[in-house]
Design a protein around this motif. Structure first.
Motif, PDB file in Angstrom:
ATOM      1  N   GLY A 587       0.730  -1.167   0.064  1.00  0.00           N
ATOM      2  CA  GLY A 587       0.030   0.101  -0.002  1.00  0.00           C
ATOM      3  C   GLY A 587       0.735   1.237   0.151  1.00  0.00           C
ATOM      4  O   GLY A 587       0.497   2.290  -0.186  1.00  0.00           O
ATOM      5  N   ASP A 588       2.119   1.265   0.256  1.00  0.00           N
ATOM      6  CA  ASP A 588       3.117   2.199   0.219  1.00  0.00           C
ATOM      7  C   ASP A 588       2.925   2.805  -1.169  1.00  0.00           C
ATOM      8  O   ASP A 588       3.085   2.332  -2.104  1.00  0.00           O
ATOM      9  CB  ASP A 588       4.394   2.019   0.721  1.00  0.00           C
ATOM     10  CG  ASP A 588       4.470   1.733   2.291  1.00  0.00           C
ATOM     11  OD1 ASP A 588       3.621   1.921   3.000  1.00  0.00           O
ATOM     12  OD2 ASP A 588       5.591   1.432   2.749  1.00  0.00           O
ATOM     13  N   ALA A 589       3.184   4.254  -1.265  1.00  0.00           N
ATOM     14  CA  ALA A 589       3.318   4.923  -2.583  1.00  0.00           C
ATOM     15  C   ALA A 589       4.783   4.270  -3.340  1.00  0.00           C
ATOM     16  O   ALA A 589       4.591   4.027  -4.419  1.00  0.00           O
ATOM     17  CB  ALA A 589       3.518   6.445  -2.441  1.00  0.00           C
ATOM     18  N   HIS A 590       5.914   4.114  -2.452  1.00  0.00           N
ATOM     19  CA  HIS A 590       7.077   3.621  -3.011  1.00  0.00           C
ATOM     20  C   HIS A 590       7.157   2.149  -2.624  1.00  0.00           C
ATOM     21  O   HIS A 590       7.353   1.850  -1.386  1.00  0.00           O
ATOM     22  CB  HIS A 590       8.131   4.408  -2.577  1.00  0.00           C
ATOM     23  CG  HIS A 590       8.107   5.864  -3.016  1.00  0.00           C
ATOM     24  ND1 HIS A 590       8.389   6.308  -4.207  1.00  0.00           N
ATOM     25  CD2 HIS A 590       7.789   6.994  -2.344  1.00  0.00           C
ATOM     26  CE1 HIS A 590       8.271   7.609  -4.324  1.00  0.00           C
ATOM     27  NE2 HIS A 590       7.735   8.203  -3.181  1.00  0.00           N
ATOM     28  N   TYR A 591       6.921   1.289  -3.538  1.00  0.00           N
ATOM     29  CA  TYR A 591       6.674  -0.172  -3.108  1.00  0.00           C
ATOM     30  C   TYR A 591       7.565  -0.971  -4.239  1.00  0.00           C
ATOM     31  O   TYR A 591       6.973  -1.180  -5.328  1.00  0.00           O
ATOM     32  CB  TYR A 591       5.542  -0.428  -3.052  1.00  0.00           C
ATOM     33  CG  TYR A 591       5.038  -1.953  -2.636  1.00  0.00           C
ATOM     34  CD1 TYR A 591       4.562  -2.835  -3.270  1.00  0.00           C
ATOM     35  CD2 TYR A 591       5.322  -2.093  -1.176  1.00  0.00           C
ATOM     36  CE1 TYR A 591       4.489  -4.073  -2.646  1.00  0.00           C
ATOM     37  CE2 TYR A 591       5.242  -3.340  -0.746  1.00  0.00           C
ATOM     38  CZ  TYR A 591       4.640  -4.247  -1.363  1.00  0.00           C
ATOM     39  OH  TYR A 591       4.519  -5.676  -0.646  1.00  0.00           O
TER      40      TYR A 591
END
Ligand SMILES: OC[C@@H]1[C@@H](O)[C@H](O)[C@@H](O)c2nc(CNc3ccccc3)cn21
Length: 606
Positions: A587-591
């Motif tokens: 769910g993190d923006a940077h993944y």
């Protein structure tokens, strides 16, 4: 007629109120006191009206003690409690976080990180019911489980105690509570403690709240989050726990935005007790009050004032019960702590004890001793192991899958290598026999991964085991082996000793991988409490399996390696590429993980 509180036909609240009004302040404070078993002599129990005892420090009846010895020990403590003026039974608690791990020959189930990969709430419930029976076999009615941490950073030493980084998956697996305590009847009132029978135990949802969100995963540290983030990430499992009638909730050592949870009245009283209507009792962690100050115990009266006024009902003292009694007595007598707060705490404790049936059944049901380590429970644990395994790679690009492995080796031999192939303690991890766990094969009854492999291959297939094979030997013998199984990983740890900033595979794991996989087709089985650095080796590995901390039933691994069952597990946690990315959660923006949350290759039974 006898006192109302002794009459099981009286309504619960009538019994609580009748008993409470009879109690002196010293007896009330005694009920709020949980001491370590090492100090639990008959005199201490009766002179201080102790309400609860835990197996903490290192105390066991004896090394390799049978269930009867545990029953006897708990019975002695109970007899002392029942000899007091009001005869309020004591409640003995123990950590049974992956089975009754402290007890010799108990079934040890996979730790929660592995159970999360099964994503099966029904399996969790079955495991809870089996664990409850094994705990009751030793005469104990109360466990400090489940841990409902939402571990957001695998550098945390307790990440393996967490079902997942995803609150929804933790909520699903919180159904283990209905196994421990029994299923709450539909339409039954919500939020009040529920224990179905004498084959169930009082559970403890822990550690409230945000234990899995500390900075860099540093244990007992600070969780920086808005209230919205706290509610969205760390709080949800407690809703499920309360709906299932969880009897107790343990407060976290950690802080939220710099405020110690053990001193947080807003979250413990205003939110948990008043808003969420939790009706069981709140217990501190070990020396949790002492650690409100730094250094710990620097100002015990202040610690007690802050902790009790925050809403803590029972204190895991575990040694300073005289000081605790004296300081709390003074705080009540000088009006710092109102009697109403003491009465709320004692009411909650008594409510759980009455609901547990402790007044009617203060002693063990000795007909249950055979439940400890029962084959049926071991079979369930073996199934849980199978379904917790996650297949991360199966065959190099352009090559055919290596798994499932043939049970008959055409060349006649297979190589098994690695420190974790034949090490029962390492495959169980922490909270097993000892707090920190143990290495080696003498700690309890179980089956190592190597045992499983040997029993899975067909007769005539030679299994060669070398814990740390010499590179030269591998080269000379490379043609002899059809394939190799390399089992490496972490050694047991618990709590702060597991905090780790580099998350590399401990030596000599990497060298074994390079020596073996550089010459022979290999499947690497990683035994760890969390994702570790594997990217540097992934190219030379043919197949990679995350086995987590599987516990005593090592055959669960060979069952799947050799195709009796297919791989079905899906990652309960993101598998990072590098620790520089952490914390990194689904769910993190940077993944940009090596393997994403929910990933897992599948194989068909052969
Ligand atoms: O073992 C009791 C509690 C346990 O339920 C908590 O989850 C954990 O945070 C916890 N930490 C300690 C402190 N360390 C310790 C552990 C076992 C024996 C003695 C001390 C005790 N406990």
């Amino acid at each position: 007629p006898g006192a109302k509180y002794k009459d099981p036909k009286q309504p619960l609240n009538t019994r609580v109120d009748d008993l409470l009004r009879r109690m002196t302040l010293a007896e009330k404070i005694g009920q709020m006191s949980q001491i370590d078993q090492e100090n639990a002599t008959a005199d201490v129990i009766s002179n201080y009206f102790i309400g609860s005892v835990l197996r903490g420090g290192g105390s066991v009846p004896a090394a390799d003690a049978p269930p009867e010895a545990w029953v006897k020990m708990v019975e002695g403590i109970q007899r002392a409690a029942l000899s007091t003026r009001l005869g309020i039974p004591v409640m003995f608690g123990i950590d049974a976080v992956h089975g009754h791990g402290y007890v010799y020959k108990a079934t040890v189930f996979p730790h929660n990180v592995g159970l999360g990969c099964t994503r099966d709430p029904e399996l969790a419930k079955k495991i809870g019911a089996a664990v409850a029976l094994e705990v009751r076999a030793t005469g104990i009615p109360f466990i400090f489980a489940p841990c409902l941490a939402v571990c957001r950073d695998p550098r945390w030493g307790r990440c393996y105690e967490s079902f997942s980084e995803d609150p929804k998956l933790v909520q699903q697996m919180a159904s283990i509570i209905s196994g421990f305590q029994g299923e709450i009847p539909t339409g039954g009132w919500r939020g009040a403690p529920f224990i179905a029978s004498q084959h169930n135990v009082a559970a403890c949802a822990k550690h409230y709240v945000g234990d899995g969100g500390t900075a860099s995963g540093i244990n007992e540290n600070n969780t920086v989050a808005t209230f919205h983030e706290l509610l969205g990430i760390h709080m949800p499992p407690y809703y499920n726990a309360i709906i299932q009638g969880v009897s107790t909730i343990m407060v976290s050592y950690s802080s939220w935005n710099g405020i110690k949870m053990h001193a947080n009245r807003f979250l413990v009283t205003d939110f948990l007790k008043n808003k969420l209507r939790f009706r069981g009792f709140v217990i501190s962690d070990w020396l949790g009050l002492d650690r409100i100050t730094s250094p710990e115990h620097a100002d015990y009266p202040l610690s007690i004032k802050l902790g009790i006024l925050a809403g803590i009902d029972m204190v895991m003292i575990p040694y300073q019960y005289v000081e605790f009694r004296d300081d709390l007595m003074t705080l009540v007598q000088n009006g710092t702590i109102p009697m109403s707060r003491i009465d709320d705490a004692v009411r909650r404790i008594l409510r759980v004890k009455f609901t547990l049936g402790l007044f009617e059944n203060p002693y063990a049901d000795t007909s249950l001793v055979g439940e400890l380590g029962k084959q049926e429970h071991r079979d369930l644990a073996r199934e849980a192991v199978r379904r917790s395994l996650v297949l991360l790679k199966n065959g190099k690009p352009g090559e055919k899958p290596l798994l499932p492995l043939p049970k008959k080796a055409h060349g006649g031999s297979i190589l098994v290598a690695g420190s974790h192939a034949d090490d029962l303690g390492s495959q169980c991890g922490g909270w097993t026999i000892k707090w920190q766990g143990m290495t080696g094969n003498n700690l309890t009854a179980g089956t190592t991964i190597l045992d499983g492999i040997k029993s899975a291959v067909v007769p005539g297939t030679d299994v060669v085991f070398s814990e740390n094979p010499d590179a030269g030997l591998i080269q000379q013998n490379r043609g002899r082996f059809d394939y190799a199984i390399v089992v490496v990983g972490e050694h047991p740890y618990a709590e702060t000793s597991g905090d780790n900033l580099n998350l590399t595979i401990p030596a000599p794991g990497p060298a074994i991988i390079q020596n073996v996989c550089g010459s022979i087709k290999c499947v690497v089985v990683l035994v760890s409490g969390r994702p570790l650095v594997v990217e540097p080796y992934i190219g030379i590995i043919d197949a990679l399996v995350a086995a987590w901390l599987p516990g005593t039933e090592g055959k669960g691994i060979s069952d799947v390696l050799f195709g009796d069952y297919g791989f079905t597990g899906k990652l309960s946690r993101t598998w990072f590429r590098s620790v520089d990315q952490l914390p990194m959660n689904v769910g993190d923006a940077h993944y940009h993980p090596l393997f994403p949350f929910g990933f897992g290759l599948e194989t068909k039974p052969s």
